[in-house]
Design a protein around this motif. Structure first.
Motif, PDB file in Angstrom:
ATOM      1  N   GLU A   1      17.519 -17.268  18.661  1.00 55.45           N
ATOM      2  CA  GLU A   1      17.090 -16.228  17.716  1.00 55.45           C
ATOM      3  C   GLU A   1      17.533 -16.527  16.288  1.00 55.45           C
ATOM      4  O   GLU A   1      17.463 -15.653  15.419  1.00 55.45           O
ATOM      5  CB  GLU A   1      17.637 -14.866  18.152  1.00 55.45           C
ATOM      6  N   LEU A   2      18.005 -17.754  16.034  1.00 54.93           N
ATOM      7  CA  LEU A   2      18.472 -18.165  14.709  1.00 54.93           C
ATOM      8  C   LEU A   2      19.649 -17.318  14.240  1.00 54.93           C
ATOM      9  O   LEU A   2      19.759 -16.956  13.061  1.00 54.93           O
ATOM     10  CB  LEU A   2      17.332 -18.116  13.684  1.00 54.93           C
ATOM     11  N   THR A   3      20.554 -17.008  15.148  1.00 58.85           N
ATOM     12  CA  THR A   3      21.806 -16.351  14.819  1.00 58.85           C
ATOM     13  C   THR A   3      22.953 -17.318  15.081  1.00 58.85           C
ATOM     14  O   THR A   3      22.819 -18.260  15.878  1.00 58.85           O
ATOM     15  CB  THR A   3      22.008 -15.071  15.642  1.00 58.85           C
ATOM     16  N   VAL A   4      24.079 -17.083  14.430  1.00 62.71           N
ATOM     17  CA  VAL A   4      25.275 -17.907  14.629  1.00 62.71           C
ATOM     18  C   VAL A   4      26.180 -17.196  15.619  1.00 62.71           C
ATOM     19  O   VAL A   4      26.774 -16.157  15.277  1.00 62.71           O
ATOM     20  CB  VAL A   4      26.002 -18.157  13.297  1.00 62.71           C
ATOM     21  N   PRO A   5      26.333 -17.687  16.845  1.00 61.70           N
ATOM     22  CA  PRO A   5      27.145 -16.997  17.852  1.00 61.70           C
ATOM     23  C   PRO A   5      28.642 -17.244  17.689  1.00 61.70           C
ATOM     24  O   PRO A   5      29.314 -17.747  18.594  1.00 61.70           O
ATOM     25  CB  PRO A   5      26.613 -17.577  19.163  1.00 61.70           C
ATOM     26  N   LEU A   6      29.157 -16.879  16.517  1.00 57.83           N
ATOM     27  CA  LEU A   6      30.577 -17.028  16.228  1.00 57.83           C
ATOM     28  C   LEU A   6      31.110 -15.704  15.695  1.00 57.83           C
ATOM     29  O   LEU A   6      30.351 -14.878  15.169  1.00 57.83           O
ATOM     30  CB  LEU A   6      30.806 -18.135  15.182  1.00 57.83           C
TER      31      LEU A   6
ATOM     32  N   THR B   1      14.920 -18.582   8.978  1.00 59.28           N
ATOM     33  CA  THR B   1      13.479 -18.521   9.206  1.00 59.28           C
ATOM     34  C   THR B   1      12.720 -19.053   8.000  1.00 59.28           C
ATOM     35  O   THR B   1      11.722 -19.777   8.135  1.00 59.28           O
ATOM     36  CB  THR B   1      13.052 -17.081   9.516  1.00 59.28           C
ATOM     37  N   GLU B   2      13.186 -18.698   6.797  1.00 59.50           N
ATOM     38  CA  GLU B   2      12.540 -19.206   5.586  1.00 59.50           C
ATOM     39  C   GLU B   2      12.704 -20.713   5.449  1.00 59.50           C
ATOM     40  O   GLU B   2      11.804 -21.395   4.949  1.00 59.50           O
ATOM     41  CB  GLU B   2      13.123 -18.504   4.360  1.00 59.50           C
ATOM     42  N   ALA B   3      13.840 -21.240   5.879  1.00 58.79           N
ATOM     43  CA  ALA B   3      14.106 -22.674   5.711  1.00 58.79           C
ATOM     44  C   ALA B   3      13.536 -23.513   6.842  1.00 58.79           C
ATOM     45  O   ALA B   3      12.996 -24.594   6.598  1.00 58.79           O
ATOM     46  CB  ALA B   3      15.612 -22.908   5.594  1.00 58.79           C
ATOM     47  N   TYR B   4      13.660 -23.044   8.087  1.00 61.32           N
ATOM     48  CA  TYR B   4      13.308 -23.854   9.246  1.00 61.32           C
ATOM     49  C   TYR B   4      12.025 -23.429   9.935  1.00 61.32           C
ATOM     50  O   TYR B   4      11.474 -24.193  10.724  1.00 61.32           O
ATOM     51  CB  TYR B   4      14.449 -23.821  10.270  1.00 61.32           C
ATOM     52  N   GLY B   5      11.570 -22.215   9.685  1.00 63.74           N
ATOM     53  CA  GLY B   5      10.411 -21.720  10.410  1.00 63.74           C
ATOM     54  C   GLY B   5      10.828 -21.071  11.714  1.00 63.74           C
ATOM     55  O   GLY B   5      11.997 -20.734  11.926  1.00 63.74           O
ATOM     56  N   PRO B   6       9.873 -20.871  12.628  1.00 66.15           N
ATOM     57  CA  PRO B   6      10.200 -20.226  13.906  1.00 66.15           C
ATOM     58  C   PRO B   6      11.243 -21.013  14.698  1.00 66.15           C
ATOM     59  O   PRO B   6      11.352 -22.233  14.584  1.00 66.15           O
ATOM     60  CB  PRO B   6       8.850 -20.196  14.646  1.00 66.15           C
ATOM     61  N   ALA B   7      12.010 -20.275  15.473  1.00 71.37           N
ATOM     62  CA  ALA B   7      13.070 -20.902  16.280  1.00 71.37           C
ATOM     63  C   ALA B   7      12.459 -21.787  17.355  1.00 71.37           C
ATOM     64  O   ALA B   7      11.377 -21.513  17.887  1.00 71.37           O
ATOM     65  CB  ALA B   7      13.945 -19.825  16.908  1.00 71.37           C
ATOM     66  N   GLU B   8      13.169 -22.858  17.680  1.00 73.12           N
ATOM     67  CA  GLU B   8      12.733 -23.813  18.706  1.00 73.12           C
ATOM     68  C   GLU B   8      13.821 -24.017  19.754  1.00 73.12           C
ATOM     69  O   GLU B   8      13.932 -25.076  20.341  1.00 73.12           O
ATOM     70  CB  GLU B   8      12.365 -25.147  18.065  1.00 73.12           C
ATOM     71  N   GLY B   9      14.625 -23.009  19.997  1.00 70.47           N
ATOM     72  CA  GLY B   9      15.695 -23.129  20.962  1.00 70.47           C
ATOM     73  C   GLY B   9      17.037 -23.309  20.293  1.00 70.47           C
ATOM     74  O   GLY B   9      17.144 -23.415  19.066  1.00 70.47           O
TER      75      GLY B   9
ATOM     76  N   HIS C   1      11.777 -15.584  -8.860  1.00 72.71           N
ATOM     77  CA  HIS C   1      12.236 -15.717  -7.478  1.00 72.71           C
ATOM     78  C   HIS C   1      11.554 -16.945  -6.880  1.00 72.71           C
ATOM     79  O   HIS C   1      10.467 -16.839  -6.307  1.00 72.71           O
ATOM     80  CB  HIS C   1      11.905 -14.458  -6.679  1.00 72.71           C
ATOM     81  N   PRO C   2      12.178 -18.119  -7.035  1.00 70.03           N
ATOM     82  CA  PRO C   2      11.527 -19.351  -6.568  1.00 70.03           C
ATOM     83  C   PRO C   2      11.440 -19.379  -5.056  1.00 70.03           C
ATOM     84  O   PRO C   2      12.352 -18.923  -4.361  1.00 70.03           O
ATOM     85  CB  PRO C   2      12.449 -20.458  -7.099  1.00 70.03           C
ATOM     86  N   PRO C   3      10.346 -19.914  -4.506  1.00 72.29           N
ATOM     87  CA  PRO C   3      10.263 -20.065  -3.049  1.00 72.29           C
ATOM     88  C   PRO C   3      11.367 -20.977  -2.538  1.00 72.29           C
ATOM     89  O   PRO C   3      11.857 -21.851  -3.252  1.00 72.29           O
ATOM     90  CB  PRO C   3       8.872 -20.676  -2.836  1.00 72.29           C
ATOM     91  N   LEU C   4      11.738 -20.770  -1.296  1.00 68.93           N
ATOM     92  CA  LEU C   4      12.860 -21.524  -0.740  1.00 68.93           C
ATOM     93  C   LEU C   4      12.558 -23.005  -0.688  1.00 68.93           C
ATOM     94  O   LEU C   4      13.436 -23.833  -0.857  1.00 68.93           O
ATOM     95  CB  LEU C   4      13.188 -21.007   0.668  1.00 68.93           C
ATOM     96  N   ARG C   5      11.304 -23.374  -0.461  1.00 68.64           N
ATOM     97  CA  ARG C   5      10.982 -24.805  -0.399  1.00 68.64           C
ATOM     98  C   ARG C   5      11.205 -25.482  -1.744  1.00 68.64           C
ATOM     99  O   ARG C   5      11.485 -26.673  -1.812  1.00 68.64           O
ATOM    100  CB  ARG C   5       9.546 -25.012   0.066  1.00 68.64           C
ATOM    101  N   ARG C   6      11.072 -24.703  -2.851  1.00 65.73           N
ATOM    102  CA  ARG C   6      11.358 -25.270  -4.170  1.00 65.73           C
ATOM    103  C   ARG C   6      12.852 -25.401  -4.390  1.00 65.73           C
ATOM    104  O   ARG C   6      13.320 -26.333  -5.038  1.00 65.73           O
ATOM    105  CB  ARG C   6      10.754 -24.374  -5.247  1.00 65.73           C
TER     106      ARG C   6
END
Length: 237
Positions: free
Chosen positions: A102-107, A118-126, A159-164
């Motif tokens: 779920e793109l969370t840090v389990p710490l 999500t903005e940087a990597y896109g949908p989660a892949e496990g 507000h620059p896009p994250l890819r920029r």
């Protein structure tokens, strides 16, 4: 995305490797009880440090690793210095934190990074492992985009896009810099070292070092433009 494997409490675990750098040769579990000297030695040996303790303590360990890496005096010479900085970045990038499906840090005491990831990597892949330095960069870029950047020349925030924000820096005009004034008609702008930039239209083949000013009337003799060399000879006559 390649998979990495490591042993933890008698079990073999695996996760995807989320980084542009190649994965470490081996992975070692570390936590709040791991000494900074031990972690630094393992990182120098090429091991990846899978953090399983408190998130804020992971940031403290990262600072401790950076202090130990900076104990050596910087080498002389530009290329040697850049190589040393690259080696330092690789070493600090061996401190890894897990990301869940779920793109969370389990710490413990970990921030909510779901939107930033999500903005940087896109949908989660496990489940994946990511260097802590990269994750902190993703969080910082997200906050920069959310809060915006004040541009005095525009009188507002952008507000620059994250890819920029995360892309490789390029040489662009700063919004606050005034544009250069237009040159008078008939004058030639010289920009040495920029190829065809600054040459008059239709005269790219000629040399700009000795070309006469542009005239509004038709020239008596057109310079030869068959090749770069012939154009230079015609301009110097």
């Amino acid at each position: 995305m390649p998979d990495v494997h490591w042993n933890e409490e008698g079990h073999t675990l695996s996760a995807g490797w989320r980084s542009a750098e190649p994965p470490p040769s081996r992975l070692v579990r570390v936590d709040d009880t791991t000494k900074a000297d031990t972690a630094y030695r393992l990182a120098r040996e090429g091991a990846g440090l899978v953090w399983r303790g408190d998130f804020h303590n992971a940031r403290q360990l990262l600072r401790a690793l950076a202090r130990r890496a900076d104990r050596q005096p910087p080498p002389a010479g530009f290329h040697a210095y850049r190589q040393a900085r690259a080696t330092r970045a690789v070493l600090l990038g061996r401190l890894l934190v897990p990301l869940s499906q779920e793109l969370t840090v389990p710490l413990r005491r970990a921030p909510d990074v779901r939107q930033a990831c999500t903005e940087a990597y896109g949908p989660a892949e496990g489940p994946t492992l990511v260097p802590l330095t990269e994750l902190l960069g993703v969080i910082g870029a997200h906050e920069w985009r959310r809060k915006g950047v004040e541009v005095p020349a525009l009188g507002e925030r952008i507000h620059p896009p994250l890819r920029r924000v995360l892309s490789r820096p390029r040489r662009v005009r700063r919004p606050g810099r005034p544009r250069p004034a237009a040159l008078p008609h008939g004058r030639l702008r010289h920009r040495h070292g920029h190829g065809r930039a600054g040459r008059p239209a239709g005269q790219e083949g000629a040399s700009s070092r000795s070309w006469p000013p542009i005239s509004t009337s038709a020239p008596s003799r057109a310079p030869a433009t068959t090749s770069r060399g012939s154009g230079c000879r015609a301009a110097s006559r």
